[in-house]
Scaffold this motif. Structure first.
Motif, PDB file in Angstrom:
ATOM      1  N   VAL A   1       0.842  -1.202   0.000  1.00 42.78           N
ATOM      2  CA  VAL A   1       0.000   0.000   0.000  1.00 42.78           C
ATOM      3  C   VAL A   1       0.881   1.259   0.000  1.00 42.78           C
ATOM      4  O   VAL A   1       0.607   2.235  -0.706  1.00 42.78           O
ATOM      5  N   ALA A   2       1.974   1.196   0.760  1.00 43.21           N
ATOM      6  CA  ALA A   2       2.889   2.349   0.794  1.00 43.21           C
ATOM      7  C   ALA A   2       3.443   2.611  -0.603  1.00 43.21           C
ATOM      8  O   ALA A   2       3.562   3.762  -1.053  1.00 43.21           O
ATOM      9  N   CYS A   3       3.763   1.518  -1.301  1.00 35.78           N
ATOM     10  CA  CYS A   3       4.325   1.625  -2.643  1.00 35.78           C
ATOM     11  C   CYS A   3       3.308   2.285  -3.592  1.00 35.78           C
ATOM     12  O   CYS A   3       3.662   3.167  -4.392  1.00 35.78           O
ATOM     13  N   GLN A   4       2.069   1.869  -3.444  1.00 39.59           N
ATOM     14  CA  GLN A   4       1.010   2.444  -4.272  1.00 39.59           C
ATOM     15  C   GLN A   4       0.877   3.954  -4.021  1.00 39.59           C
ATOM     16  O   GLN A   4       0.828   4.767  -4.950  1.00 39.59           O
ATOM     17  N   VAL A   5       0.864   4.326  -2.723  1.00 38.48           N
ATOM     18  CA  VAL A   5       0.731   5.744  -2.379  1.00 38.48           C
ATOM     19  C   VAL A   5       1.928   6.533  -2.918  1.00 38.48           C
ATOM     20  O   VAL A   5       1.801   7.640  -3.437  1.00 38.48           O
ATOM     21  N   ARG A   6       3.102   5.919  -2.785  1.00 37.88           N
ATOM     22  CA  ARG A   6       4.324   6.584  -3.276  1.00 37.88           C
ATOM     23  C   ARG A   6       4.222   6.835  -4.779  1.00 37.88           C
ATOM     24  O   ARG A   6       4.587   7.904  -5.274  1.00 37.88           O
ATOM     25  N   GLN A   7       3.680   5.869  -5.532  1.00 39.04           N
ATOM     26  CA  GLN A   7       3.545   6.047  -6.987  1.00 39.04           C
ATOM     27  C   GLN A   7       2.629   7.228  -7.306  1.00 39.04           C
ATOM     28  O   GLN A   7       2.908   8.042  -8.170  1.00 39.04           O
ATOM     29  N   TRP A   8       1.515   7.357  -6.548  1.00 35.76           N
ATOM     30  CA  TRP A   8       0.610   8.493  -6.767  1.00 35.76           C
ATOM     31  C   TRP A   8       1.339   9.803  -6.519  1.00 35.76           C
ATOM     32  O   TRP A   8       1.250  10.742  -7.282  1.00 35.76           O
ATOM     33  N   LEU A   9       2.094   9.811  -5.410  1.00 35.45           N
ATOM     34  CA  LEU A   9       2.792  11.046  -5.042  1.00 35.45           C
ATOM     35  C   LEU A   9       3.825  11.406  -6.100  1.00 35.45           C
ATOM     36  O   LEU A   9       3.908  12.549  -6.558  1.00 35.45           O
ATOM     37  N   ASP A  10       4.615  10.401  -6.524  1.00 35.22           N
ATOM     38  CA  ASP A  10       5.673  10.669  -7.507  1.00 35.22           C
ATOM     39  C   ASP A  10       5.081  11.078  -8.844  1.00 35.22           C
ATOM     40  O   ASP A  10       5.643  11.916  -9.566  1.00 35.22           O
ATOM     41  N   GLY A  11       3.924  10.489  -9.183  1.00 33.03           N
ATOM     42  CA  GLY A  11       3.304  10.808 -10.477  1.00 33.03           C
ATOM     43  C   GLY A  11       2.502  12.102 -10.443  1.00 33.03           C
ATOM     44  O   GLY A  11       2.002  12.558 -11.470  1.00 33.03           O
ATOM     45  N   GLY A  12       2.337  12.676  -9.238  1.00 34.24           N
ATOM     46  CA  GLY A  12       1.617  13.945  -9.132  1.00 34.24           C
ATOM     47  C   GLY A  12       0.115  13.808  -9.382  1.00 34.24           C
ATOM     48  O   GLY A  12      -0.578  14.788  -9.618  1.00 34.24           O
ATOM     49  N   VAL A  13      -0.413  12.574  -9.332  1.00 39.66           N
ATOM     50  CA  VAL A  13      -1.853  12.386  -9.531  1.00 39.66           C
ATOM     51  C   VAL A  13      -2.462  11.949  -8.205  1.00 39.66           C
ATOM     52  O   VAL A  13      -2.234  10.826  -7.740  1.00 39.66           O
ATOM     53  N   LEU A  14      -3.201  12.839  -7.577  1.00 40.03           N
ATOM     54  CA  LEU A  14      -3.737  12.492  -6.256  1.00 40.03           C
ATOM     55  C   LEU A  14      -5.017  11.674  -6.421  1.00 40.03           C
ATOM     56  O   LEU A  14      -5.858  11.992  -7.270  1.00 40.03           O
ATOM     57  N   PRO A  15      -5.153  10.610  -5.645  1.00 37.56           N
ATOM     58  CA  PRO A  15      -6.271   9.686  -5.841  1.00 37.56           C
ATOM     59  C   PRO A  15      -7.611  10.274  -5.418  1.00 37.56           C
ATOM     60  O   PRO A  15      -7.680  11.073  -4.479  1.00 37.56           O
ATOM     61  N   ALA A  16      -8.638   9.846  -6.121  1.00 41.31           N
ATOM     62  CA  ALA A  16      -9.997  10.269  -5.741  1.00 41.31           C
ATOM     63  C   ALA A  16     -10.387   9.549  -4.455  1.00 41.31           C
ATOM     64  O   ALA A  16      -9.847   8.478  -4.160  1.00 41.31           O
ATOM     65  N   PRO A  17     -11.336  10.118  -3.684  1.00 37.05           N
ATOM     66  CA  PRO A  17     -11.722   9.495  -2.408  1.00 37.05           C
ATOM     67  C   PRO A  17     -12.125   8.032  -2.548  1.00 37.05           C
ATOM     68  O   PRO A  17     -11.754   7.201  -1.719  1.00 37.05           O
ATOM     69  N   TYR A  18     -12.863   7.665  -3.632  1.00 35.21           N
ATOM     70  CA  TYR A  18     -13.294   6.261  -3.729  1.00 35.21           C
ATOM     71  C   TYR A  18     -12.120   5.317  -3.945  1.00 35.21           C
ATOM     72  O   TYR A  18     -12.151   4.139  -3.596  1.00 35.21           O
ATOM     73  N   THR A  19     -11.013   5.831  -4.527  1.00 31.60           N
ATOM     74  CA  THR A  19      -9.816   4.987  -4.700  1.00 31.60           C
ATOM     75  C   THR A  19      -9.217   4.684  -3.322  1.00 31.60           C
ATOM     76  O   THR A  19      -8.755   3.573  -3.054  1.00 31.60           O
ATOM     77  N   LEU A  20      -9.253   5.693  -2.456  1.00 33.02           N
ATOM     78  CA  LEU A  20      -8.717   5.481  -1.108  1.00 33.02           C
ATOM     79  C   LEU A  20      -9.561   4.475  -0.332  1.00 33.02           C
ATOM     80  O   LEU A  20      -9.051   3.717   0.493  1.00 33.02           O
ATOM     81  N   ALA A  21     -10.870   4.489  -0.607  1.00 35.14           N
ATOM     82  CA  ALA A  21     -11.751   3.550   0.092  1.00 35.14           C
ATOM     83  C   ALA A  21     -11.318   2.114  -0.186  1.00 35.14           C
ATOM     84  O   ALA A  21     -11.390   1.242   0.683  1.00 35.14           O
ATOM     85  N   ALA A  22     -10.808   1.867  -1.408  1.00 34.00           N
ATOM     86  CA  ALA A  22     -10.350   0.510  -1.748  1.00 34.00           C
ATOM     87  C   ALA A  22      -9.113   0.150  -0.909  1.00 34.00           C
ATOM     88  O   ALA A  22      -8.955  -0.986  -0.449  1.00 34.00           O
ATOM     89  N   LEU A  23      -8.239   1.150  -0.672  1.00 33.77           N
ATOM     90  CA  LEU A  23      -7.049   0.891   0.148  1.00 33.77           C
ATOM     91  C   LEU A  23      -7.441   0.495   1.557  1.00 33.77           C
ATOM     92  O   LEU A  23      -6.823  -0.347   2.197  1.00 33.77           O
ATOM     93  N   GLN A  24      -8.513   1.160   2.001  1.00 36.20           N
ATOM     94  CA  GLN A  24      -8.941   0.926   3.378  1.00 36.20           C
ATOM     95  C   GLN A  24      -9.262  -0.551   3.620  1.00 36.20           C
ATOM     96  O   GLN A  24      -8.894  -1.115   4.645  1.00 36.20           O
ATOM     97  N   SER A  25      -9.943  -1.169   2.651  1.00 32.05           N
ATOM     98  CA  SER A  25     -10.314  -2.567   2.887  1.00 32.05           C
ATOM     99  C   SER A  25      -9.069  -3.460   2.846  1.00 32.05           C
ATOM    100  O   SER A  25      -8.979  -4.452   3.566  1.00 32.05           O
ATOM    101  N   ARG A  26      -8.044  -3.073   2.074  1.00 28.97           N
ATOM    102  CA  ARG A  26      -6.810  -3.871   2.083  1.00 28.97           C
ATOM    103  C   ARG A  26      -6.119  -3.768   3.446  1.00 28.97           C
ATOM    104  O   ARG A  26      -5.612  -4.742   3.987  1.00 28.97           O
ATOM    105  N   LEU A  27      -6.140  -2.543   3.989  1.00 34.47           N
ATOM    106  CA  LEU A  27      -5.510  -2.363   5.304  1.00 34.47           C
ATOM    107  C   LEU A  27      -6.277  -3.131   6.371  1.00 34.47           C
ATOM    108  O   LEU A  27      -5.698  -3.702   7.295  1.00 34.47           O
ATOM    109  N   GLN A  28      -7.595  -3.119   6.232  1.00 35.36           N
ATOM    110  CA  GLN A  28      -8.434  -3.841   7.199  1.00 35.36           C
ATOM    111  C   GLN A  28      -8.050  -5.325   7.224  1.00 35.36           C
ATOM    112  O   GLN A  28      -7.888  -5.920   8.280  1.00 35.36           O
ATOM    113  N   THR A  29      -7.847  -5.893   6.021  1.00 30.38           N
ATOM    114  CA  THR A  29      -7.450  -7.299   5.943  1.00 30.38           C
ATOM    115  C   THR A  29      -6.098  -7.486   6.626  1.00 30.38           C
ATOM    116  O   THR A  29      -5.885  -8.453   7.368  1.00 30.38           O
ATOM    117  N   GLY A  30      -5.193  -6.545   6.420  1.00 34.53           N
ATOM    118  CA  GLY A  30      -3.872  -6.628   7.061  1.00 34.53           C
ATOM    119  C   GLY A  30      -4.001  -6.581   8.576  1.00 34.53           C
ATOM    120  O   GLY A  30      -3.366  -7.361   9.301  1.00 34.53           O
TER     121      GLY A  30
END
Ligand SMILES: Nc1nc2c(ncn2[C@@H]2O[C@H](COP(=O)(O)OP(=O)(O)OP(=O)(O)O)[C@@H](O)[C@H]2O)c(=O)[nH]1
Length: 538
Positions: free
Chosen positions: A76-105
């Motif tokens: 997940v950190a890698c994914q966030v880093r890619q967004w930051l490096d690419g200068g494209v900030l994720p839409a809120p619903y994209t973050l919601a998908a991350l949340q469920s991955r973290l929940q599983t973790g």
């Protein structure tokens, strides 16, 4: 260090780590949840913070056996880093998908309740009453001493000088000689012939330096004069025979040379000193928080900074302002040495193993000695968890001996996690500090307050029944809830706490007492929070 001790420490460290991990994962999930519920995209600064927090977990969780969580956080950190490096900030619903991955973790983590039994074994107990022999040829004086000490829970036997063989046969923990009736010329030969004598205390008739000097030359560990003050003798006996086994010293080793750091760790281990290695300087602050060392061993040449800069960074935090530092220096680091503040030490490389142990012992013991009983939590100023544990052992032994009621309360602020998430961590800190102040002001002078965990405080109330303690904490709860807490420019909020109260004097052990208040607190939370549960609320 024996294997069992090593395992105990490792287990304790694992518990500490997992507690922190729970907090950290919850904080990240709360942050991601909050960002995903918004209408607009999260900012780069917010994402950077989330990325760093995830990376920290990715780096450390694997070492404690939580490989899957480490992997998830890394991805997940890698994914966030890619967004930051690419200068494209994720839409809120994209973050919601991350949340469920973290929940599983997060579900891979053990429940904290499952860890606490292991945690409880950290404390060693000695609740046996001391056996004290009273030697004197004047029955009334002897009896006065005996009655005073028996009332404090010691097992006392009285002996006259003609009966010293029976005294030796009884094998007391300490002997208190009443020199007012038995001059030293009569007892010293007998005492000196005793091969492994117990602790010696003297009740003398001279209140001066010469009498005390003579006493210590006979090996006395306590010297008392009239008028009889049993509490002074009690304190001395407590120190000598009832004191809990001290915790091993803890040393934080900061050195990027992995093998060398491991070598120092093993050398210290051989001397019974516990240590924790940090190879990456940036991880030092987290290690300080989790490991709470007595001393830091710091290489003078680290990646990113010098050893002295590292010490200064650590000391920016009030809690570590007085942490002693022993620097490990290459031969040409003389200038660094000149700039080091007094109280710290320098060891030239290659470091001699004996010198390492001797330097660590002398510095750490000095600081620990001066901190005894006054170890204060950096955030709140109340007793630290470790100091509280020591105090609980002493109060438990005292309550058991004397039979006087003593109570415990566990007080936990409600919804600190949500408060942090909505108003910021600093606001959570502020509220935690406010409760500490409130408790300190409202409790009696003889009560003790210690920080137990994040927003939780343990209170020890000597000479107080559980019923009275519950009334006192209930009064404090009502006062605290009626005060609004002003959070910076964010306005006022109401904060409440829940609490569990129980007796320490009638508990089977300190752990049993803590367990009782922990369970009552848990039920107070389940019942809706903002309440105090005690003996009558089963
Ligand atoms: N601000 C701040 N928060 C802390 C600190 N230590 C722990 N916490 C937070 O306290 C929370 C843990 O408290 P808990 O008692 O488990 O949970 P809670 O959110 O208070 O909820 P309840 O106790 O169930 O009412 C976590 O969110 C931690 O991040 C601290 O020193 N400062």
């Amino acid at each position: 260090m024996q294997e069992s001790e090593r395992s105990r420490r490792l287990e304790a460290l694992r518990v500490q780590y997992v507690e922190r991990l729970h907090d950290d994962v919850q904080a990240i999930m709360a942050q991601v949840e909050e960002m995903s519920a918004r209408d607009n995209a999260a900012s780069a600064v917010e994402l950077e913070a989330v990325c760093e927090a995830l990376q920290r977990i990715a780096d450390s969780a694997g070492s404690f056996g939580y490989d899957a969580l480490s992997e998830t956080c890394g991805e997940v950190a890698c994914q966030v880093r890619q967004w930051l490096d690419g200068g494209v900030l994720p839409a809120p619903y994209t973050l919601a998908a991350l949340q469920s991955r973290l929940q599983t973790g997060a579900e891979q983590l053990p429940h904290l309740d499952d860890l606490f039994p292991a945690h409880a074994t950290m404390v060693q107990r000695d609740t046996a009453s001391g056996r004290v022999a009273l030697l004197g040829d004047e029955p009334l004086g002897r009896r006065a001493l005996g009655e005073a000490l028996s009332a404090l829970g010691y097992v006392c036997h009285e002996y006259a000088m003609h009966d010293v063989e029976a005294l030796v046969a009884w094998q007391p923990d300490a002997v208190l000689i009443d020199e007012r009736s038995v001059p030293r010329s009569r007892w010293s030969a007998w005492w000196n012939a005793w091969q492994s004598p117990p602790h010696l205390l003297i009740f003398g008739d001279e209140d001066d330096f010469a009498a005390r000097l003579a006493a210590i030359r006979h090996g006395a560990a306590g010297y008392f004069v009239s008028p009889l003050d049993a509490s002074l003798i009690d304190r001395c006996l407590e120190r000598l025979i009832l004191r809990p086994t001290p915790e091993p010293l803890r040393v934080l080793i900061v050195d990027d040379d992995v093998e060398l750091a491991e070598h120092y760790h093993l050398v210290l281990d051989g001397a019974g000193i516990d240590s924790w290695v940090v190879n990456v300087p940036a991880e030092t602050l987290g290690a300080l928080r989790d490991y709470r060392p007595d001393l830091a061993l710091v290489d003078t040449r680290l990646p990113m900074c010098t050893g002295r800069e590292m010490a200064r960074v650590m000391r920016l935090d009030d809690a570590w302002r007085d942490l002693p530092v022993v620097y490990l220096a290459a031969g040409d680091d003389v200038r660094e040495q000149a700039l080091t503040r007094s109280g710290d030490a320098f060891l030239g490389k290659p470091v001699d193993d004996d010198a390492l142990v001797a330097t660590v012992l002398s510095h750490a013991h000095r600081v620990r000695g001066s901190r005894r009983w006054v170890a204060r939590d950096g955030l709140t100023g109340v007793l630290t968890y470790a100091a509280l544990q020591e105090l609980l052992e002493v109060e438990f032994a005292r309550a058991q001996r004397s039979g006087t009621p003593t109570s415990l309360a566990l007080i936990d602020i409600d919804h600190v996690g949500a408060l942090n998430a909505h108003h910021g961590h600093a606001s959570g800190d502020y509220v935690i500090r406010r409760l500490a102040e409130h408790l300190t002001q409202q409790l009696r002078f003889i009560d003790h307050v210690g920080r137990y965990a994040g927003g939780a405080f343990c209170v020890v109330l000597p000479h107080c029944s559980p019923e009275d303690a519950q009334r006192a904490i209930e009064r404090i709860r009502l006062q605290f809830q009626s005060q609004t807490q002003t959070i910076n420019d964010r306005g006022d909020i109401g904060v409440t706490f829940s609490a569990g109260v129980a007796g320490l004097h009638d508990a089977a052990s300190v752990e049993a007492g803590l367990d009782a208040i922990d369970q009552r607190l848990y039920r107070a939370k389940l019942a809706g929070r903002n309440r105090v549960l005690g003996n009558g609320d089963e």
